[in-house]
Write a protein that holds these residues in place. Sequence first.
Motif, short mmCIF file in Angstrom:
data_model
loop_
_atom_site.label_atom_id
_atom_site.label_comp_id
_atom_site.label_asym_id
_atom_site.label_seq_id
_atom_site.Cartn_x
_atom_site.Cartn_y
_atom_site.Cartn_z
N MET A 194 54.51 -8.58 4.54
CA MET A 194 53.89 -7.77 3.49
C MET A 194 52.38 -7.64 3.68
N ASP A 195 51.78 -8.60 4.38
CA ASP A 195 50.32 -8.49 4.57
C ASP A 195 49.97 -7.27 5.42
N TRP A 196 50.93 -6.78 6.21
CA TRP A 196 50.70 -5.55 6.99
C TRP A 196 50.43 -4.38 6.04
N ALA A 197 51.27 -4.23 5.00
CA ALA A 197 51.10 -3.13 4.05
C ALA A 197 49.77 -3.24 3.31
N VAL A 198 49.39 -4.46 2.95
CA VAL A 198 48.12 -4.67 2.23
C VAL A 198 46.94 -4.31 3.15
N LYS A 199 46.99 -4.75 4.38
CA LYS A 199 45.90 -4.46 5.32
C LYS A 199 45.81 -2.96 5.62
N MET A 200 46.96 -2.30 5.68
CA MET A 200 46.95 -0.86 5.90
C MET A 200 46.29 -0.14 4.72
N MET A 201 46.61 -0.58 3.48
CA MET A 201 45.99 0.01 2.30
C MET A 201 44.49 -0.26 2.30
N GLN A 202 44.10 -1.47 2.68
CA GLN A 202 42.69 -1.82 2.74
C GLN A 202 41.94 -0.94 3.74
N LYS A 203 42.58 -0.67 4.86
CA LYS A 203 41.97 0.17 5.89
C LYS A 203 41.84 1.61 5.40
N ALA B 98 55.74 -8.00 -6.35
CA ALA B 98 55.25 -9.37 -6.46
C ALA B 98 54.62 -9.84 -5.15
N ASN B 99 55.31 -9.59 -4.04
CA ASN B 99 54.80 -10.04 -2.74
C ASN B 99 53.56 -9.25 -2.32
N PHE B 100 53.51 -7.97 -2.68
CA PHE B 100 52.34 -7.14 -2.38
C PHE B 100 51.10 -7.69 -3.09
N HIS B 101 51.27 -7.98 -4.38
CA HIS B 101 50.13 -8.51 -5.13
C HIS B 101 49.77 -9.93 -4.71
N LYS B 102 50.75 -10.68 -4.31
CA LYS B 102 50.48 -12.03 -3.80
C LYS B 102 49.57 -11.96 -2.57
N GLU B 103 49.87 -11.02 -1.65
CA GLU B 103 49.04 -10.88 -0.45
C GLU B 103 47.63 -10.41 -0.81
N ILE B 104 47.52 -9.56 -1.84
CA ILE B 104 46.19 -9.13 -2.29
C ILE B 104 45.40 -10.32 -2.82
N LEU B 105 46.07 -11.20 -3.59
CA LEU B 105 45.41 -12.40 -4.12
C LEU B 105 44.96 -13.32 -2.99
N TYR B 106 45.84 -13.50 -2.00
CA TYR B 106 45.47 -14.33 -0.85
C TYR B 106 44.23 -13.76 -0.17
N LEU B 107 44.23 -12.44 0.03
CA LEU B 107 43.11 -11.79 0.70
C LEU B 107 41.82 -11.95 -0.10
N THR B 108 41.95 -11.80 -1.43
CA THR B 108 40.77 -11.93 -2.30
C THR B 108 40.22 -13.34 -2.28
N MET B 109 41.13 -14.32 -2.34
CA MET B 109 40.69 -15.72 -2.34
C MET B 109 40.03 -16.10 -1.02
N ARG B 110 40.58 -15.60 0.09
CA ARG B 110 39.96 -15.91 1.39
C ARG B 110 38.57 -15.29 1.47
N SER B 111 38.43 -14.09 0.93
CA SER B 111 37.11 -13.43 0.96
C SER B 111 36.11 -14.22 0.11
N ASN B 112 36.55 -14.69 -1.07
CA ASN B 112 35.68 -15.46 -1.95
C ASN B 112 35.26 -16.78 -1.29
N SER B 113 36.22 -17.41 -0.61
CA SER B 113 35.91 -18.70 0.05
C SER B 113 34.88 -18.51 1.17
N ASN B 114 35.02 -17.41 1.89
CA ASN B 114 34.06 -17.13 2.98
C ASN B 114 32.68 -16.84 2.40
N THR B 115 32.65 -16.17 1.23
CA THR B 115 31.36 -15.87 0.61
C THR B 115 30.65 -17.13 0.12
#
Length: 453
Positions: free
Chosen positions: A370-379, A435-452
């Motif tokens: 599912m992270d593929w779909a999220v990354k495609m939307m992000q792109k 549910a899985n789509f939004h879960k991947e968005i949350l993971y992506l958001t949390m990783r971005s926050n941690s890097n910041t």
Amino acid sequence: MTSTARTSYTLVPNQKYRRSNRHSRQHCDIMVTDPQSLSTLGYFKTLPLEIFQMLLSYLSVKDISMLCMVSKTISNRLITYISTPSGNRRLLLQDFHNIELPGKREGSYILEHYKSLGLLLKRCTLLLPTKDRLKYIHKILSEVSCFKLNGCPSPLHCLGLQCYGVFLQILTAGWDELECHRVFNFLCELSNLPRKVQTVVSSKPGSARKLELRIRLFCRSVLLNHWIHRSDSAFWLTRILKPWPMVNQARLLYIIFGPVSSLDGHVVWQKMIEGPTDETSLKGLADAIKLLYDTEATEWTADDVISLVDELSVVPREWLMENNARLLILSGNNICFTFMASKAVNGRAFELARLVVFLALVCEKDLYCMDWAVKMMQKVCKVFSTPGERNNFLQSVENAFAHMIMDMLQAVLSGDRDEEDISFLNLFHLINAQANFHKEILYLTMRSNSNTV
């Protein structure tokens, strides 16, 4: 008596012996000192043509093709042999329907034979201009009815077109593009392919089912299936498609690579309209699209391919969006992104949002990450020129999820027992996809926050 006998033995006339010796030496001199004979036929010069042709029956076709490289004279003799009734019977095998020969892998024996025959005729006609080579080869093969587009009464159970395809692949290997253009034009003239294609692309889909099947088999078996290099496959597919307008290219692409019935091999036109389909039904189309998108297919731009995919999605009528999404996933990241970016640039954000939802649904059903779909939307979000356009698009994605869930819930509540089971399964997959789509968005958001931080 003994002495007399000995004397009579020694008095055998020498002249007769010398004459014989001179004749022998003269014969040897002819054999050794005639360089023209040795350089062309060699010792075959002493054999009658019939004996020479009998000797050929003990050689494999591949060996005969090596023999024709010895000299032009030998090559001419072999050309004569190929044209004889015995040569025709030996070389033009026609067991195209008896594919289960004892001790042979299914169909492999006759396919290998026609590969060797292609090499033989390639070498025999090496010194001829392309036009003359093609005319001679057509003269040799014209009696094989299964090599013709409409020649075989049972094309689905015949190896004739496949044998013709491997023959042409060996014959034309290494030829430049101009020569291959001539080959394609020659085949079109012989088979009347353009007129037959015109008939099927301008008729109602399925109204000429037998002709659609024969065009599909001819294009795939003769022109497309046997190439090793993708650039060669792209060249021949381009020759088939490019003469036609885009709408006809899409129809023709579906005829050649679309799903077919397992019962009679005919093209199934309603497959993409009536319900979700599987990867097998779409793989041929996806592979063809990828082939045209490759950098080696120099005659196609990215816009050409995206326009073709757009036209394909309404053949014969508008596809289910799930089938569209599945085709894009199978076509690869570059094509999928370019297709979505095109919609973003052209202000079709609502269509794009629904497509994102169906990409997530296909990922859920077909077990893609599912992270593929999220990354495609992000792109794709980066394509929008303003934050407002991007936010409107993201809102449209959420609205599309909500509307689709409500529609499927309504179908569950209002359907009969069988429809209810199917509708409930679709609803189940869609809720899990969300549910899985939004879960991947949350993971992506949390990783971005941690890097910041």
